[in-house]
Design a protein around this motif. Structure first.
Motif, mmCIF file in Angstrom:
data_model
loop_
_atom_site.group_PDB
_atom_site.id
_atom_site.type_symbol
_atom_site.label_atom_id
_atom_site.label_comp_id
_atom_site.label_asym_id
_atom_site.label_seq_id
_atom_site.Cartn_x
_atom_site.Cartn_y
_atom_site.Cartn_z
ATOM 1 N N CYS A 173 3.357 -4.808 4.654
ATOM 2 C CA CYS A 173 3.432 -3.492 4.937
ATOM 3 C C CYS A 173 3.483 -2.901 6.175
ATOM 4 O O CYS A 173 4.361 -1.924 6.629
ATOM 5 N N MET A 174 2.874 -3.692 7.384
ATOM 6 C CA MET A 174 3.306 -3.185 8.758
ATOM 7 C C MET A 174 4.757 -3.602 9.080
ATOM 8 O O MET A 174 5.366 -3.034 9.774
ATOM 9 N N LEU A 219 0.822 -0.986 0.065
ATOM 10 C CA LEU A 219 -0.204 -0.023 0.117
ATOM 11 C C LEU A 219 0.735 1.072 0.073
ATOM 12 O O LEU A 219 2.158 1.125 -0.042
ATOM 13 N N SER A 220 0.145 2.387 -0.153
ATOM 14 C CA SER A 220 0.953 3.773 -0.309
ATOM 15 C C SER A 220 1.965 4.031 0.616
ATOM 16 O O SER A 220 2.952 4.479 0.787
ATOM 17 N N SER A 221 1.396 3.809 2.005
ATOM 18 C CA SER A 221 2.300 4.189 3.053
ATOM 19 C C SER A 221 3.598 3.351 2.973
ATOM 20 O O SER A 221 4.721 3.961 3.236
ATOM 21 N N ALA A 222 3.615 2.080 2.915
ATOM 22 C CA ALA A 222 4.700 1.115 2.750
ATOM 23 C C ALA A 222 5.629 1.680 1.654
ATOM 24 O O ALA A 222 6.937 1.682 1.749
ATOM 25 N N LEU A 223 5.261 1.826 0.518
ATOM 26 C CA LEU A 223 5.698 2.036 -0.864
ATOM 27 C C LEU A 223 6.469 3.518 -0.536
ATOM 28 O O LEU A 223 7.664 3.883 -0.992
ATOM 29 N N GLY A 224 5.938 4.621 0.270
ATOM 30 C CA GLY A 224 6.571 5.860 0.764
ATOM 31 C C GLY A 224 7.805 5.662 1.482
ATOM 32 O O GLY A 224 8.740 6.289 1.259
ATOM 33 N N LEU A 225 7.618 4.733 2.313
ATOM 34 C CA LEU A 225 8.786 4.405 3.135
ATOM 35 C C LEU A 225 9.904 3.784 2.642
ATOM 36 O O LEU A 225 11.099 4.039 3.094
ATOM 37 N N LEU A 226 9.687 2.987 1.893
ATOM 38 C CA LEU A 226 10.598 2.247 1.059
ATOM 39 C C LEU A 226 11.399 3.485 0.104
ATOM 40 O O LEU A 226 12.707 3.406 0.155
ATOM 41 N N GLN A 227 10.736 4.437 -0.273
ATOM 42 C CA GLN A 227 11.500 5.558 -1.192
ATOM 43 C C GLN A 227 12.263 6.111 0.044
ATOM 44 O O GLN A 227 13.399 6.906 -0.218
ATOM 45 N N ALA A 228 11.844 6.518 1.305
ATOM 46 C CA ALA A 228 12.441 7.231 2.296
ATOM 47 C C ALA A 228 13.645 6.378 2.461
ATOM 48 O O ALA A 228 14.577 6.901 2.583
#
Length: 492
Positions: A381-382, A115-124
């Motif tokens: 994701c979690m 999901l979006s949150s997990a993908l954003g954290l991978l980018q970070a």
């Protein structure tokens, strides 16, 4: 959670095209506004594993004030944490009992939804790794997703995974093969950090010395560090050593999974769909490259549908076509198009939530801390969110230690902060995954006529009035909950 997700977004934003999606949002993210990523030293690429162990051990034992993180488990959670730690300049070692089993499990469990949150954290954590994930994955959040009636195929309710992500500047939901994701992470972390055939079977802590944690492998070797993270899954040895053995809960459902080389007519408009029925449900998702992944959940005792019993062969495909014989074409077609050798089965287990994940300088993450049922597709994701929060807290530990990052009290405080800040969100998702299992398989929308004088009405499908109320409730509640899950628990 506020502090956790506040660090997720950092402008400027720019839109990037993707071959699998017409629009995708890409973020420029960092762990902190100050400081760049620091890459740890590496062994020679071709060095034997024993030499890599020796080389790494000698470096860590003379590594000054750098934090040494030991990770039990080389699954998605363990690898993401190792990547994050490496990018921050921490010294890290990952012990995995069998990398081939990790890949086998990946095939067994099918693609993973991010999901979006997990993908954003991978980018970070690592922008280049995130780009590789984007290229290897299939976007499903830009199409229709939702719940449908298993018999008729008609939509029950739909949810929008695209608009909430784009409005908040987050990447759109994707699915990726577990093996592909693990390969990307393994290559990024490096062979000098991930050690195969190295199962953590025990550990000791000594708060009076630095480093304070010693892990023991199944071959008797011992390695020291400042932090031990148990990322070794639902059957975690680290968890059992911390808190004693506890039983896993059988969900009541077995799961058949299949991968079909098949592109249905609706492939351009529908990304992910859950077909509902009584005591069983069926999940179908586009996974890209002309393939469809599906999962068939059926209520039965554990291990009752093995591929062979005595001299009698029970073919999974034949059994599934019987179980879902009266369901809509979208379901039976996917089963029919899947070769029998591509249909796998596993029983679904989880564990009760625990509200203390660690003791001293040892903690847990991912399925080791909070194994959950796969109904919401949130396990991976979690775990990624856990990794990010843990690194944030260790960064604070590094910043607050004026002389030596290895100060035990600072490390223990950082680990307990990480656990406290993750408990609420993980508990909510864990509870929702259990509820979803009960709700999805209690679906019985039609009135039944069993009296003999009315037997001729048995082919009629009269919808219960309660179904309309349930649909109205879900149309209001489900989008809100999905937005909360995919956007990190905040409604910016």
């Amino acid at each position: 959670m506020t502090e956790f997700m506040a660090k997720l977004l950092q402008p400027p934003l720019r839109l990037a095209s993707s071959s699998a999606c017409s629009t995708n949002t890409e973020l420029k993210l960092r762990f902190k506004a100050s400081g760049d990523f620091v890459v740890s030293r590496r062994c020679e690429a071709g060095a034997p594993q024993s030499e890599a162990f020796s080389s790494y051990s000698s470096r860590t034992k003379s590594g000054g004030g750098s934090l040494r993180i030991l990770i039990a488990g080389g699954g998605i959670g363990g690898l993401v944490l190792a990547l994050a730690a490496k990018r921050r300049g921490y010294e890290v070692m990952v012990f995995e009992k069998d990398l081939s089993a990790v890949r086998g499990e990946g095939r067994h469990r099918g693609p993973i939804q991010l999901l979006s949150s997990a993908l954003g954290l991978l980018q970070a954590i690592d922008h280049d790794v995130a780009q590789q994930v984007f290229q290897a994955s299939c976007v499903t959040g830009d199409r229709i997703n939702g719940l449908a009636d298993g018999l008729s195929g008609h939509w029950f309710t739909k949810f929008d995974l695209f608009t909430p992500a784009v409005k908040r500047g987050l990447p759109v939901t994707r699915v990726i093969c577990r093996m592909a994701l693990q390969d990307i992470l393994l290559n990024a972390v490096g062979p000098d950090i991930v050690f195969n055939n190295s199962k953590v079977v025990d550990f000791t802590q000594n708060s009076g010395k630095v480093p304070a944690v010693t892990v023991v492998l199944d071959d008797g070797q011992e390695y020291e560090g400042n932090v031990l993270v148990g990322a070794d899954g639902i059957w975690s040895r680290v968890r059992s050593k911390l808190f004693g053995p506890d039983h896993a809960n059988y969900s009541g459902y077995t799961c058949y999974s299949g991968l079909a080389n098949f592109s249905p007519a609706y492939i351009d408009t529908i990304g992910y769909r859950v077909f509902l029925g009584l005591n069983q449900y069926f999940v179908a998702s586009d996974v890209g490259h002309g393939k469809m992944q599906w999962y068939a959940f059926h209520k039965e005792p554990p291990m009752t549908s093995s591929s062979s019993k005595g001299n009698v062969i029970f073919y999974k495909k034949k059994r599934l076509l019987g179980l879902f014989a009266n369901w809509c074409k979208e379901v039976t077609e996917l089963i029919t198009e899947t070769p029998d050798n591509m249909i796998l089965q596993r029983d679904i287990y989880d564990r009760d939530m625990i509200y203390t994940w660690g003791i001293g300088q040892v903690t847990l993450l991912g399925d080791a801390a909070h194994p959950m049922q796969p109904n919401l597709g949130q396990g991976g994701c979690m775990a990624i969110e856990d990794c990010y929060q843990l690194i944030l807290e260790l960064d604070k530990c590094a910043a607050s230690s004026s002389a030596d990052i290895q100060q035990c009290d600072e490390i223990v405080a950082a680990l307990r902060r990480y656990e406290r800040k993750r408990i609420f969100r993980v508990t909510a998702v864990h509870t929702a995954s259990r509820m979803a299992s009960k709700v999805l398989t209690a679906y019985q929308p039609y009135m039944e006529f069993r009296c003999d004088p009315l037997s001729y009405l048995s082919t009629l499908r009269i919808i219960k009035p309660s179904v309309h109320l349930a649909r109205f409730f879900l149309q209001f509640f489900l989008p809100q909950f999905m937005t909360w899950m995919m956007c990190g628990g905040r409604s910016w």
